[in-house]
Enzyme design. Structure first.
Site, PDB file in Angstrom:
ATOM      1  N   ALA A 238       0.839  -1.194   0.000  1.00 16.01           N
ATOM      2  CA  ALA A 238       0.000   0.000   0.000  1.00 16.01           C
ATOM      3  C   ALA A 238       0.877   1.248   0.000  1.00 16.01           C
ATOM      4  O   ALA A 238       1.896   1.309   0.687  1.00 16.01           O
ATOM      5  CB  ALA A 238      -0.928   0.007   1.217  1.00 16.01           C
ATOM      6  N   THR A 271       2.232  -2.373   4.373  1.00 14.76           N
ATOM      7  CA  THR A 271       2.373  -0.934   4.220  1.00 14.76           C
ATOM      8  C   THR A 271       3.720  -0.626   3.587  1.00 14.76           C
ATOM      9  O   THR A 271       4.644  -1.433   3.620  1.00 14.76           O
ATOM     10  CB  THR A 271       2.317  -0.207   5.574  1.00 14.76           C
ATOM     11  OG1 THR A 271       3.503  -0.521   6.328  1.00 14.76           O
ATOM     12  CG2 THR A 271       1.093  -0.606   6.370  1.00 14.76           C
ATOM     13  N   ASP A 272       3.820   0.552   3.012  1.00 11.25           N
ATOM     14  CA  ASP A 272       5.138   1.084   2.675  1.00 11.25           C
ATOM     15  C   ASP A 272       5.821   1.456   3.986  1.00 11.25           C
ATOM     16  O   ASP A 272       5.212   1.452   5.052  1.00 11.25           O
ATOM     17  CB  ASP A 272       5.014   2.287   1.746  1.00 11.25           C
ATOM     18  CG  ASP A 272       6.252   2.489   0.876  1.00 11.25           C
ATOM     19  OD1 ASP A 272       7.329   1.991   1.254  1.00 11.25           O
ATOM     20  OD2 ASP A 272       6.143   3.139  -0.179  1.00 11.25           O
ATOM     21  N   TRP A 273       7.098   1.784   3.926  1.00 12.72           N
ATOM     22  CA  TRP A 273       7.956   1.890   5.117  1.00 12.72           C
ATOM     23  C   TRP A 273       7.763   3.218   5.836  1.00 12.72           C
ATOM     24  O   TRP A 273       8.458   4.178   5.588  1.00 12.72           O
ATOM     25  CB  TRP A 273       9.412   1.700   4.689  1.00 12.72           C
ATOM     26  CG  TRP A 273       9.913   0.296   4.827  1.00 12.72           C
ATOM     27  CD1 TRP A 273      11.005  -0.113   5.531  1.00 12.72           C
ATOM     28  CD2 TRP A 273       9.358  -0.904   4.265  1.00 12.72           C
ATOM     29  NE1 TRP A 273      11.150  -1.490   5.444  1.00 12.72           N
ATOM     30  CE2 TRP A 273      10.160  -1.995   4.676  1.00 12.72           C
ATOM     31  CE3 TRP A 273       8.257  -1.181   3.469  1.00 12.72           C
ATOM     32  CZ2 TRP A 273       9.897  -3.320   4.309  1.00 12.72           C
ATOM     33  CZ3 TRP A 273       7.989  -2.490   3.098  1.00 12.72           C
ATOM     34  CH2 TRP A 273       8.800  -3.534   3.524  1.00 12.72           C
ATOM     35  N   ILE A 274       6.825   3.226   6.791  1.00 15.76           N
ATOM     36  CA  ILE A 274       6.577   4.482   7.503  1.00 15.76           C
ATOM     37  C   ILE A 274       6.274   4.288   8.976  1.00 15.76           C
ATOM     38  O   ILE A 274       6.442   5.202   9.779  1.00 15.76           O
ATOM     39  CB  ILE A 274       5.445   5.273   6.825  1.00 15.76           C
ATOM     40  CG1 ILE A 274       5.481   6.740   7.241  1.00 15.76           C
ATOM     41  CG2 ILE A 274       4.079   4.618   7.093  1.00 15.76           C
ATOM     42  CD1 ILE A 274       4.630   7.645   6.377  1.00 15.76           C
TER      43      ILE A 274
END
Length: 781
Positions: A238, A271-274
């Site tokens: 995502a 998720t993307d890396w956040i």
């Protein structure tokens, strides 16, 4: 006689302790899920570690993370659940090439970037590249490569276009599906990204991409849909951004209604890396259908536990996501304890890289100077700093650390062609100086300019006409390499990265003038992951090759084309405009707010267009759909690419069969050398309730290598839904009844053949999802 006393507390063993703990297998997922504690379930949904900077962290107390890998899913040893390792991509495995305590190296093959791979229009070849990447993923003890990148080239200024395939969703989906099938055939997984509408790098973690439901379905989601239906990716990532006011990572419409209910996706979403996001609770992400939070923070585990206990998060949502995680884990090399060698077959993979790059390179211009005949060119004058420091790929998480990169100098030398020692000395010394100066002057906030995130582009240096003229007599031809670098975290500047800078313009004109005066040819090599301006200077050189960023064998691939060992067959996957501003989307792309207005809006906490939000006012008219429908002049049209031979299209046939549409066309090589051609099928729909572009790519196929005089009949099959447009009012796909025109040729503006077919109406209901929350002034014909 002694009596043995055992306390009651010692006898009060839990049922879980008395019963043998299940160990995860593909056949007992229900049993393992039932045995898991709430704490273990929460832990499995949150990434185990982030070793992006090679810290050598320990995952779950059990498995060492591969140095330089992006992250993991955590281990739960009690239940036989191993950690799995996620490595960046997609142009190859991105891990640290060296490690503390050993002299062994861990370099990975740098394959061609996405725009180069897609320009092959060859799904079989892309699948072979995927197989090699899947093999390296597994041999380096990783389970999933974070790719392919599938966002559309909405605008040529997006910094990450090099990772992505095309402005067209069909081509994007078909190339991605081939890549995914190749990787996963090796027992490794992919993470198709960035889902969805991640169309810019500027403020990518916060920007609200405001888009119509129709444009979302037909363009930005369509490629992902094709990949899901045709290749079943293990994971999907995502994106950071919002879509119509809601973050993708917590967007139930996107991750559940569309992805799982409409498309039937069964894999996991990460998720993307956040990590923790302001305004987006982790419990909302879990509910929306995000199964793995990356890179993972302990506080997210605690939030999931607290959410279940307080009733904010339904345990059914947790169990659903945990089940999907377990179904993913049992597929992985880590679960199967694959004995990773840490020694991929670089020789075999280099050959695949060399072949795929050569087939993706696009010949934009040729006045007959190419290919060089045997012995006609013995010495070349190489101009441009990137001739000597060739860009194999872009920057950011998408860069790869290869064992070597073949530049133009080495590629030509490998074919026996010499180069100027004076120019070599000038450029080699300049590059050494520029590299040190560049890093010394780098702003600390510009992390993407660190050498660990990829090769950099240094400013071109000017050469005096005297220096250029001194090279003419000793050389048989001149090559000028024009380089462009871009990547994660920043979009491209029109003046310095899309357009040529003064030093480059002067170099092209001065070299062409000097060499043409002596009757000698000049070739320009474009070493860029994305589109650049060509209209103002393309008349000067004799030939232009768009080499993209073709991986570590780039110099060899280009030499193969220059010498005729390989006949160019690459085709553009995006329109090359005369100017960047010609794209309708440019007016709503970051950078269109002047400095003083920007400062005023910032001071008054006003949302800034292109930063706080981006309105997709061009709607469905992206790329050639815009340029062809509104009859705009272009530098090079979508699908364009020259060959050293000629082809003829004939015998177009379009017919219905058992609810399907069959298309066939015969392609004949009418030239004097062997070559490949791509048959592109564009469809014009009948006028009806919905406004439509003048034509859309609906099918394509590439021939085998045809000898002079040889023919091949290509057959393509469509389903009625492939011809559908999205009807927002009815929340449905709609193929309107009427006569459809099928045009066939070699680019969107070279379609010599046509055939028609009358079709009945077809509809397919969908969920009503992703409705805009703000009014959009959409472009109309």
């Amino acid at each position: 006689m002694k009596k043995l006393f055992i306390s009651g507390a010692m006898l009060l063993l839990t049922t879980a302790t008395m019963t043998a703990q299940p160990k995860l297998s593909a056949d007992n997922i229900d049993e393992v899920l039932k045995a898991m504690t709430l704490e273990e379930k929460a832990k499995l949904l949150v990434g185990g570690a982030n070793n992006f900077f090679g810290t050598g962290a320990v995952v779950g107390g059990e498995a060492d993370l591969v140095a330089g890998a992006a992250g993991t899913s955590p281990a739960i040893p009690r239940l036989g659940i191993p950690a799995t390792v996620l490595t960046d991509g997609p142009a190859g495995v991105r891990i640290d090439p060296t490690r503390k305590g050993t002299d062994k190296t861990y370099y990975a093959t740098a394959f061609p970037i996405g725009s180069c791979l897609a320009s092959t229009w060859n799904t079989e070849l892309v699948s072979k590249v995927g197989e090699a990447i899947g093999n390296e993923t597994k041999e380096y003890r990783c389970d999933v490569i974070l790719g392919p990148g599938m966002n559309l080239h909405r605008n040529p200024l997006c910094g990450r276009n090099f990772e992505y395939y095309s402005e067209d969703p069909l081509l994007t989906g078909k190339i991605a599906a081939a890549y995914i099938q190749g990787v996963q055939s090796q027992g490794a997984g992919v993470s198709a990204k960035h889902f969805a509408v991640n169309s810019q790098e500027t403020d990518r973690t916060a920007v609200d991409e405001r888009v119509s439901q129709r444009a979302a379905r037909e363009l930005y989601l369509r490629g992902f849909e094709i990949a899901v239906r045709e290749s079943d990716p293990w994971t999907i990532m995502a994106s950071y951004n919002q879509i119509n006011g809601q973050y993708s990572m917590g967007n139930h419409d996107l991750l559940t209604k569309i992805l799982r209910e409409d498309w039937g996706y069964k894999g996991i979403v990460m998720t993307d890396w956040i990590g923790i996001r302001e305004g987006l609770p982790t419990v909302s992400e879990v509910h929306a259908g995000n199964d793995l939070m990356e890179p993972g923070q302990p506080a997210q585990v605690e939030e999931i536990i607290a959410g279940v206990k307080s009733g904010k998060l339904d345990i059914a949502d947790v169990d659903r996501n945990v089940r999907r995680m377990l179904e993913y884990i049992v597929k992985t090399p880590s679960f199967h304890q694959y004995p990773a060698s840490n020694s991929p077959d670089f020789k075999a993979h280099a050959a695949i890289t060399r072949q795929s790059a050569a087939e993706g390179i696009v010949l934009l211009k040729n006045n007959g100077t190419l290919p060089w005949k045997d012995g006609a060119v013995k010495t070349v004058a190489l101009f441009g700093e990137k001739s000597y420091d060739f860009l194999s790929g872009g920057t950011g998480s998408g860069c790869v650390h290869p064992p070597y990169v073949v530049d133009m100098l080495q590629g030509l030398e490998n074919t026996g062609i010499k180069s100027s020692p004076v120019l070599t000395d000038i450029y080699r010394k300049y590059i050494e100086y520029a590299r040190v100066k560049f890093q010394a002057e780098r702003h600390p906030a510009k992390w993407y300019q660190l050498e660990m995130f990829g090769q950099q582009k240094y400013p071109e240096i000017g050469l005096s006409p005297i220096a250029i003229n001194n090279e003419v007599s000793a050389a048989d031809a001149a090559i000028i390499t024009i380089g462009r670098q871009a990547g994660e975290g920043i979009d491209r500047d029109i003046d310095t990265e899309f357009n040529l800078i003064p030093e480059e313009r002067a170099l092209i004109t001065d070299v062409c003038n000097a060499f043409h005066a002596a009757g000698k040819p000049v070739i320009v090599i474009i070493n860029s992951g994305s589109v650049i301006e060509t209209a103002s200077w393309s008349s000067y050189p004799d030939a232009i090759l768009c080499a993209w960023q073709p991986g570590m064998e780039g110099g060899n691939s280009i030499a193969d084309l220059l010498t005729g060992k390989v006949n160019p067959s690459g085709k553009l996957t995006m329109t090359w405009p005369v100017a960047a501003s010609d794209h309708h989307s440019t007016r709503n792309f970051p950078g269109n707010v002047d400095f003083y207005t920007f400062e005023m809006m910032t001071a008054n906490n006003m949302p800034i267009p292109g930063h706080a939000y981006t309105n997709h006012e061009e709607d469905i008219y992206v790329g050639y759909r815009y340029f062809d429908t509104f009859q705009k002049e272009v530098a090079y049209p979508f699908g364009f690419g020259l060959s050293y031979t000629t082809f003829q299209f004939s015998k177009p046939v379009v017919k219905s069969r058992a609810g399907l549409v069959d298309i066939s066309v015969t392609v004949k090589n009418t030239g004097k050398v062997s070559g490949k051609e791509v048959a592109q099928v564009y469809v014009t729909a009948p006028k009806g309730r919905l406004e439509k572009p003048v034509q859309e790519l609906k099918a394509f196929a590439k021939t085998r290598e045809l000898k002079p005089g040889e023919s091949q009949t290509l057959t393509m099959t469509l389903q009625p839904r492939d011809l559908a447009s999205f009807d927002e009012a009815g929340s449905q796909w709609l193929t309107e009844a009427g006569q459809y025109t099928f045009r066939i040729g070699s680019s969107s503006r070279d379609l010599p053949l046509s055939a028609t077919l009358t079709l009945s109406e077809y509809t397919e209901k969908t969920n009503n999802a992703l409705a805009p929350q703000q009014p959009l002034n959409l472009l109309k014909q």
